[in-house]
Design a protein around this motif. Structure first.
Motif: not given
Length: 263
Positions: A34-38, A72-76
């Motif tokens: 699943p996407p890292l932001y999840n 990554s900061r983008t995922s955060v």
């Protein structure tokens, strides 16, 4: 037998090999992480659930949070945006992200979403209502005052007036049922029941409207309310609980009939 052919210096795969490659690609796609932001969303929610983060706490700065979670900061940023949309955190451009204080509005929204997803399981909701309201009726019969009885009778009169004017009186009916719970004098019970009733109206309003449209004698609901009030007045907990349980069970059957028909 699979044979590869050369054409203008390029290898051309057979149809079988092409299909095999497509299947393998499809399987890889299905097993993709699943996407890292999840992961950011789930880890922060877990920390809140476990009490590591409390309402009002400030989250780590974006860079530190990324390092701690291994993303990554983008995922955060993406994860925090989702949490803000869920009402879990509040983001201040200057100060960063804070854990929000849970609100009744958020509870209603969450419960409404859960009920909507399980809207065909009508009995589950009405079982919860029956458990809470019948116990509240018992307590109301033991704790009621003259002022409580006057209030319940006024609420039922308001409900009756709405029905006579051709209104299905959703809000008046909700106020009556909540009034019984409030008579039990347990603020937490009232808060929970208010949330459940609000969510119920939002999810089953149409089904209830259709079920009542097929009911020739709407005055019977007013009479049932009056009988429950009388049992509370007589300080008869068992009778009050029994009458209210049947009242809720009948409502469940009416709504279930409409929901089953509209599947």
């Amino acid at each position: 037998m699979a044979i590869q052919k050369k054409k203008e210096g390029k290898i051309i795969m057979t149809q079988r090999e092409l299909e095999t490659k497509q299947v393998i690609h499809s399987l890889k796609r299905e097993h993709r992480q699943p996407p890292l932001y999840n992961q950011v969303v789930e880890q922060i929610r877990r920390l809140i659930k476990e009490g590591v983060l409390a309402p009002g706490d400030q989250l780590l700065p974006e860079r530190e949070l990324a390092e701690k979670l291994g993303v990554s900061r983008t995922s955060v940023r993406q994860g925090l945006a989702i949490l803000e949309g869920m009402g879990v955190v509040e983001i201040n451009p200057r100060d960063g992200a804070y854990v929000r204080q849970p609100s009744l509005e958020g509870a209603v929204e969450s419960l409404t979403q859960a009920l909507y997803q399980e809207r065909e399981q009508v009995s589950h909701l009405f079982e919860v209502r029956q458990i809470i309201e019948t116990q509240a009726a018992r307590l109301a019969a033991e704790r009621r005052t003259a002022a409580d009885l006057q209030r319940l009778r006024r609420l039922n009169q308001r409900f009756a007036a709405g029905l006579q004017q051709g209104d299905l009186a959703f809000e008046a009916n909700r106020a009556f049922h909540l009034g019984i719970v409030e008579t039990a004098r347990n603020p937490l019970l009232s808060e929970i029941m208010g949330t459940i009733l609000t969510a119920t109206v939002e999810v089953y309003a149409m089904a209830r409207q259709q079920s009542l449209a097929n009911t020739p004698n709407l005055a019977k609901f007013v009479n049932e309310h009056a009988q429950i009030i009388e049992a509370i007045d007589q300080q008869n907990p068992d009778l009050a609980a029994s009458l209210l349980a049947k009242h809720i069970d009948d409502a469940c059957k009416r709504v279930e009939t409409v929901v089953e028909r509209d599947k």
